[in-house]
Design a protein around this motif. Structure first.
Motif, mmCIF file in Angstrom:
data_model
loop_
_atom_site.group_PDB
_atom_site.id
_atom_site.type_symbol
_atom_site.label_atom_id
_atom_site.label_comp_id
_atom_site.label_asym_id
_atom_site.label_seq_id
_atom_site.Cartn_x
_atom_site.Cartn_y
_atom_site.Cartn_z
ATOM 1 N N LEU A 92 -22.535 -47.740 18.959
ATOM 2 C CA LEU A 92 -22.233 -46.841 17.843
ATOM 3 C C LEU A 92 -22.277 -47.521 16.487
ATOM 4 O O LEU A 92 -21.974 -48.702 16.353
ATOM 5 C CB LEU A 92 -20.861 -46.199 18.078
ATOM 6 N N GLU A 93 -22.648 -46.718 15.487
ATOM 7 C CA GLU A 93 -22.745 -47.188 14.091
ATOM 8 C C GLU A 93 -21.893 -46.252 13.233
ATOM 9 O O GLU A 93 -21.668 -45.099 13.609
ATOM 10 C CB GLU A 93 -24.197 -47.059 13.589
ATOM 11 N N ASP A 96 -22.152 -42.211 12.980
ATOM 12 C CA ASP A 96 -22.423 -41.551 14.264
ATOM 13 C C ASP A 96 -21.282 -40.584 14.590
ATOM 14 O O ASP A 96 -20.138 -40.779 14.176
ATOM 15 C CB ASP A 96 -22.525 -42.579 15.397
ATOM 16 N N ASP A 145 -25.995 -35.244 14.688
ATOM 17 C CA ASP A 145 -25.824 -36.704 14.678
ATOM 18 C C ASP A 145 -24.930 -37.203 15.821
ATOM 19 O O ASP A 145 -24.435 -38.319 15.777
ATOM 20 C CB ASP A 145 -25.259 -37.155 13.325
ATOM 21 N N THR A 146 -24.705 -36.351 16.843
ATOM 22 C CA THR A 146 -23.897 -36.801 17.982
ATOM 23 C C THR A 146 -24.689 -37.831 18.777
ATOM 24 O O THR A 146 -25.826 -37.580 19.170
ATOM 25 C CB THR A 146 -23.506 -35.630 18.907
ATOM 26 N N ARG A 147 -24.058 -38.963 18.965
ATOM 27 C CA ARG A 147 -24.741 -40.064 19.645
ATOM 28 C C ARG A 147 -24.272 -40.199 21.080
ATOM 29 O O ARG A 147 -25.028 -40.580 21.956
ATOM 30 C CB ARG A 147 -24.398 -41.339 18.861
ATOM 31 N N LEU A 148 -22.991 -39.874 21.308
ATOM 32 C CA LEU A 148 -22.394 -40.204 22.604
ATOM 33 C C LEU A 148 -21.341 -39.168 23.007
ATOM 34 O O LEU A 148 -20.599 -38.673 22.160
ATOM 35 C CB LEU A 148 -21.736 -41.592 22.497
ATOM 36 N N VAL A 176 -28.313 -36.698 24.062
ATOM 37 C CA VAL A 176 -27.128 -37.468 23.675
ATOM 38 C C VAL A 176 -26.798 -38.403 24.844
ATOM 39 O O VAL A 176 -26.977 -38.034 25.999
ATOM 40 C CB VAL A 176 -25.937 -36.515 23.418
ATOM 41 N N ARG A 227 -30.972 -50.276 23.485
ATOM 42 C CA ARG A 227 -30.183 -49.834 22.330
ATOM 43 C C ARG A 227 -28.769 -50.404 22.338
ATOM 44 O O ARG A 227 -27.984 -50.137 21.428
ATOM 45 C CB ARG A 227 -30.072 -48.307 22.353
#
Lengths: 391, 78
Positions: A92-93, A96, A145-148, A176, A227
């Motif tokens: 994660l950044e 995010d 912008d959901t990453r996880l 995702v 990633r």
């Protein structure tokens, strides 16, 4: 070493760590210590190769139990918490967005809250009245912008098993990543990482996989390693001519001398589960839990927090006793009945807020494969006596 | 390069890879030996797989697509 001289105990704290371990676990650890003792991958001598083989075979056994084709996708960690931190901090950044259930353990919530201070955005999804996190509500929370998505496979407080495969399907469809926390279920509930479509799955080695403490790990789905940054950098025994971290599995995530003695025990524990059969273990734990729930229903002033039905839960039962605080109850259980359990918040304040038991928490009985019907009955008898004494 | 009685060694990125290759060859019944990496060959995972030179192509066929290796080197007369 301090010895427990108080006599026989009834161990109902298997959700924290299982006890006893199978003989096979202990024997494998003793055999490593007495007859092997080498450092895996750090030389070509025979003891180093034997140690390497112990780790390799443990990895294979874990891959088999989780339905994973490639054992290198299993990387070892010191516990599920370290594995979860590898996943969360490595992916994660700031900026995010993450969707998480409100039933998560602090092993998930603390790294997420830490990143939230640095610009991570978090949506916490509560379960429905039945304790199940509705996959539709997870999907509703997803944004561009959901990453996880992070989900506990089963809460360590309520025991409710969550619909991992449905959430995995949503994650796959929406592009995702999906992190499943299987600390409470690995070894106790069948899990197939392909069917559940998980990208990352953290597991504990010392719970239902019957390894010793200090073991756990992370399953890393195909392509995710490209990633995912390592949590720890250092020597791996491979590519030593370069000062850059290896980019291949499993070495990318396994720096430093591993816990070979612990992994020897874990490998034996996993093979024990495979030979007993995970379905048989699950059936036995359901029986024990069902017996306890049925008995508990007949004791007035006891409230179960979680499903009443053993089939939708793990062998963890959280309850409260009218007029007795959880910590008082646990103390009486130990001192007068030799019953060891865990009261309080179970490192999961969010889960306790969700079920309305914050801040006092609950009494938690965590049953295991080696508990007996007689122990369950003695547990029920103890609770009856405590209730009678307090009314 | 490979004289009669000569061997070829396969070098791997890590000991995990070498052990995986060992397992594949064991299951396929291909004679092989896991040996410490000879000093003159660069690689530091510690072990490599030694096979008789005539088996080289079969080993390549068995390992390809299942485990990655970093290189091969002839080993004379051992």
């Amino acid at each position: 070493m301090e010895k427990d001289t108080e006599g026989r105990v009834i161990y109902f704290d298997n959700a924290a760590t299982t006890w006893p371990k199978p003989k096979e676990t202990i024997r494998a650890m003793v055999a490593y210590a007495e007859e092997v003792g080498g450092s895996p991958g750090r030389s070509g001598h025979r003891r180093a190769v034997m140690a390497g083989r112990i780790i390799f075979e443990a990895r294979e056994a874990l891959a088999e139990i989780f339905g994973c084709d490639d054992p290198f996708r299993i990387v070892f960690a010191k516990n599920a918490t370290e594995a979860i931190n590898t996943a969360i901090l490595g992916l994660l950044e700031p900026g995010d967005h993450v969707v998480v259930s409100s039933l998560e353990h602090n092993s998930v919530m603390r790294p997420l809250r830490h990143l939230e201070k640095r610009g991570l955005r978090l949506t916490v999804v509560p379960p429905g009245p039945d304790g199940v996190v509705e996959p539709d509500r997870i999907e509703d929370a997803l944004g561009a912008d959901t990453r996880l998505i992070c989900l506990t496979h089963a809460s360590n407080v309520t025991g409710q098993i969550q619909p991992a495969a449905s959430v995995g399907e949503i994650a796959r469809r929406r592009g995702v990543l999906f992190l499943l926390d299987a600390a409470q279920t690995a070894g106790a509930v069948p899990i197939d990482v392909r069917e559940a479509r998980v990208d990352l799955m953290a597991f504990s080695g010392h719970k239902s996989l019957f390894g010793p403490q200090g073991t756990g790990g992370l399953y890393i789905g195909e392509g995710v390693e490209e990633r995912l940054r390592p949590l720890i950098y250092g020597g791996t025994g491979s590519r030593s001519e370069f000062e850059a971290q290896p980019d291949f599995l499993p070495d990318k995530y396994e720096s430093g001398t591993p816990n070979t003695i612990g992994i020897a025990g874990l490998g034996a524990g996993v093979r024990f589960v495979l030979s007993e059969g995970i379905r048989r273990i699950r059936e036995r734990e359901e029986e024990l839990t069902g017996r306890f729930l049925a008995g508990l229903a007949a004791i007035p002033g006891v409230r179960v927090h979680g499903p009443q039905d053993a089939s939708s839960r793990t062998a963890v039962v959280s309850f409260t006793l009218e007029g007795v605080s959880p910590s008082e109850a646990a103390m009486t259980l130990e001192e007068e009945f030799g019953i060891l359990c865990r009261p309080g918040l179970h490192c999961a304040p969010s889960a306790h807020r969700t079920i309305g038991t914050f801040p006092a928490g609950t009494v938690r009985f965590g049953f295991g494969y080696f508990n007996t019907d007689e122990e369950i009955d003695r547990g029920l008898e103890a609770l009856r006596k405590i209730r009678r004494h307090n009314t | 390069m490979t004289t009669k009685g000569g061997h070829v060694v396969f070098l791997f990125p890590s000991v995990s890879h070498a052990l995986k290759a060992e397992k594949i060859l064991k299951e396929a019944g291909v004679t092989h030996k896991l040996i410490p990496v000879p000093r003159h060959i660069s690689s530091d995972c510690g072990v490599c797989l030694r096979v008789e030179a005539p088996l080289r192509d079969e080993v390549v066929a068995r390992l390809r697509g299942r485990v990655t290796w970093e290189g091969e080197a002839p080993l004379e007369g051992s």
